[in-house]
Design a protein around this motif. Structure first.
Motif, mmCIF file in Angstrom:
data_model
loop_
_atom_site.group_PDB
_atom_site.id
_atom_site.type_symbol
_atom_site.label_atom_id
_atom_site.label_comp_id
_atom_site.label_asym_id
_atom_site.label_seq_id
_atom_site.Cartn_x
_atom_site.Cartn_y
_atom_site.Cartn_z
ATOM 1 N N ALA A 100 0.830 -1.198 0.000
ATOM 2 C CA ALA A 100 0.000 0.000 0.000
ATOM 3 C C ALA A 100 0.868 1.252 0.000
ATOM 4 N N MET A 101 1.907 1.270 0.815
ATOM 5 C CA MET A 101 2.766 2.451 0.893
ATOM 6 C C MET A 101 3.621 2.604 -0.369
ATOM 7 N N GLY A 102 3.993 1.491 -0.999
ATOM 8 C CA GLY A 102 4.699 1.570 -2.273
ATOM 9 C C GLY A 102 3.851 2.286 -3.309
ATOM 10 N N TRP A 103 2.590 1.872 -3.392
ATOM 11 C CA TRP A 103 1.669 2.541 -4.312
ATOM 12 C C TRP A 103 1.448 3.986 -3.898
ATOM 13 N N TYR A 104 1.265 4.236 -2.621
ATOM 14 C CA TYR A 104 0.996 5.591 -2.142
ATOM 15 C C TYR A 104 2.126 6.546 -2.560
ATOM 16 N N TYR A 105 3.356 6.166 -2.268
ATOM 17 C CA TYR A 105 4.484 7.058 -2.568
ATOM 18 C C TYR A 105 4.727 7.190 -4.067
ATOM 19 N N TYR A 106 4.514 6.132 -4.808
ATOM 20 C CA TYR A 106 4.644 6.211 -6.268
ATOM 21 C C TYR A 106 3.624 7.207 -6.827
ATOM 22 N N LEU A 107 2.371 7.048 -6.431
ATOM 23 C CA LEU A 107 1.332 7.950 -6.940
ATOM 24 C C LEU A 107 1.558 9.379 -6.450
ATOM 25 N N ASP A 108 1.930 9.539 -5.187
ATOM 26 C CA ASP A 108 2.173 10.871 -4.646
ATOM 27 C C ASP A 108 3.312 11.564 -5.390
ATOM 28 N N ASP A 109 4.329 10.808 -5.783
ATOM 29 C CA ASP A 109 5.462 11.377 -6.525
ATOM 30 C C ASP A 109 5.120 11.668 -7.977
ATOM 31 N N CYS A 110 4.299 10.840 -8.604
ATOM 32 C CA CYS A 110 4.068 10.933 -10.051
ATOM 33 C C CYS A 110 2.845 11.755 -10.458
ATOM 34 N N LEU A 111 1.859 11.861 -9.575
ATOM 35 C CA LEU A 111 0.666 12.622 -9.931
ATOM 36 C C LEU A 111 0.941 14.107 -9.750
ATOM 37 N N ASN A 112 0.714 14.861 -10.802
ATOM 38 C CA ASN A 112 0.900 16.306 -10.762
ATOM 39 C C ASN A 112 -0.447 16.967 -10.525
ATOM 40 N N PHE A 113 -0.658 17.374 -9.281
ATOM 41 C CA PHE A 113 -1.904 17.990 -8.862
ATOM 42 C C PHE A 113 -1.862 19.488 -9.131
ATOM 43 N N PRO A 114 -2.985 20.122 -9.334
ATOM 44 C CA PRO A 114 -4.318 19.543 -9.482
ATOM 45 C C PRO A 114 -4.561 19.100 -10.922
ATOM 46 N N PHE A 115 -5.560 18.230 -11.086
ATOM 47 C CA PHE A 115 -6.058 17.873 -12.409
ATOM 48 C C PHE A 115 -7.554 17.642 -12.296
ATOM 49 N N ASN A 116 -8.238 17.691 -13.426
ATOM 50 C CA ASN A 116 -9.697 17.582 -13.436
ATOM 51 C C ASN A 116 -10.143 16.164 -13.770
ATOM 52 N N ALA A 117 -11.290 15.801 -13.199
ATOM 53 C CA ALA A 117 -11.842 14.464 -13.417
ATOM 54 C C ALA A 117 -13.353 14.508 -13.234
ATOM 55 N N LYS A 118 -13.989 13.451 -13.661
ATOM 56 C CA LYS A 118 -15.401 13.216 -13.349
ATOM 57 C C LYS A 118 -15.413 12.161 -12.254
ATOM 58 N N TRP A 119 -16.226 12.403 -11.225
ATOM 59 C CA TRP A 119 -16.297 11.504 -10.084
ATOM 60 C C TRP A 119 -17.688 10.927 -9.982
#
Length: 125
Positions: A29-48
């Protein structure tokens, strides 16, 4: 077993970059968390399309602001979102898999696609 076709490039990235030292559920879980936290460039738009016990709510246009806390992401990858045009104090928590990304840069899209692939393959923490 999933009917999603295996993507060797993605499998290698998951094995060698995201889960490289993971020994248990929390490590994964933490591997995924840190990978996504490092790679996702916030903010971005989405439909939820928020999914709940009573079904799926109508889609909302949201701005994805940040990852949720580490503690909140031990079972699923979650992000903070605010409805487009909404107030900053009206932040909700959304599952990444409940979002349809509308606009994201290449790095963000690749990281999201890695997560969506992981989930679609039926892999677990």
């Amino acid at each position: 077993m999933s009917d999603v076709e295996t993507n060797e490039t993605r499998e290698e990235r998951i094995k060698n970059e995201i889960l490289v030292d993971a020994e248990d559920k929390e490590d994964r879980a933490m591997g995924w968390y840190y990978y996504l936290d490092d790679c996702l460039n916030f903010p971005f738009n989405a439909k939820w399309a928020k999914k709940g016990r009573k079904g799926t709510a109508p889609e909302k246009d949201v701005e994805v602001l940040a990852m949720a806390t580490e503690e909140e992401c031990l079972r699923d990858m979650l992000v903070e979102v605010v409805e487009v045009g909404g107030k900053d104090e009206d932040v909700d928590i959304a599952r990444l898999t409940d979002l349809k990304v509308l606009d994201a840069d290449e790095d963000t899209q690749e990281a999201l696609d890695d997560w969506y692939y992981w989930v679609a393959k039926g892999y677990k923490f």
